[in-house]
Design a protein around this motif. Sequence first.
Motif, short mmCIF file in Angstrom:
data_model
loop_
_atom_site.label_atom_id
_atom_site.label_comp_id
_atom_site.label_asym_id
_atom_site.label_seq_id
_atom_site.Cartn_x
_atom_site.Cartn_y
_atom_site.Cartn_z
N ASN A 177 0.80 -1.22 0.00
CA ASN A 177 0.00 0.00 0.00
C ASN A 177 0.83 1.28 0.00
O ASN A 177 0.27 2.37 -0.08
CB ASN A 177 -0.93 0.01 1.21
N SER A 198 -3.96 3.92 -2.82
CA SER A 198 -5.20 3.47 -2.21
C SER A 198 -6.06 2.64 -3.15
O SER A 198 -6.96 1.93 -2.73
CB SER A 198 -6.01 4.66 -1.72
N ARG A 205 -7.98 4.08 -5.33
CA ARG A 205 -9.18 4.86 -5.65
C ARG A 205 -9.04 5.62 -6.96
O ARG A 205 -10.04 5.99 -7.57
CB ARG A 205 -9.47 5.85 -4.53
N LEU A 206 -7.80 5.88 -7.39
CA LEU A 206 -7.58 6.66 -8.60
C LEU A 206 -6.84 5.84 -9.64
O LEU A 206 -5.86 5.15 -9.32
CB LEU A 206 -6.78 7.92 -8.27
N THR A 207 -7.31 5.91 -10.87
CA THR A 207 -6.67 5.20 -11.98
C THR A 207 -6.42 6.16 -13.13
O THR A 207 -7.11 7.17 -13.27
CB THR A 207 -7.53 4.02 -12.46
N SER A 225 -6.43 -2.58 -11.68
CA SER A 225 -6.97 -2.72 -10.32
C SER A 225 -5.89 -3.32 -9.43
O SER A 225 -4.88 -3.83 -9.93
CB SER A 225 -8.22 -3.59 -10.32
#
Length: 122
Positions: A30, A54, A56-58, A71
């Motif tokens: 992480n 995290s 949350r952002l790609t 992912s």
Amino acid sequence: QVQLVESGGGLVQAGGSLRLSCAASGRTFNSVAMGWFRQAPGKEREFVAAINRSGRLTYYADSVKGRFTISRDSAKNTVYLQMNSLKPEDTAVYYCAAASGGSWRPSAYDYWGQGTQVTVSS
């Protein structure tokens, strides 16, 4: 130090799908941003996709946006690249990379896997 091992490459017909996996070890998963790059014969390595620490952002290259999905699974210390609607121009060696500084930007990656070949036939 981060060790990265890719898998999941292979030969697929145009329009098909593949899922690449990259298992990470050595550093807290992480704490690193993760990315995928590719290099076709005779071409420079190019950015494909990235995911922040995290998850949350790609971020995606325009050439794969809407077809590829990145992912990560923290429980498995693994990042994935789901590739759909593959085209012959997606043929390349695909590399997984980790950015210890946490930035997702293409210049930030300091650990690399050995690569996995993806070949898309027409």
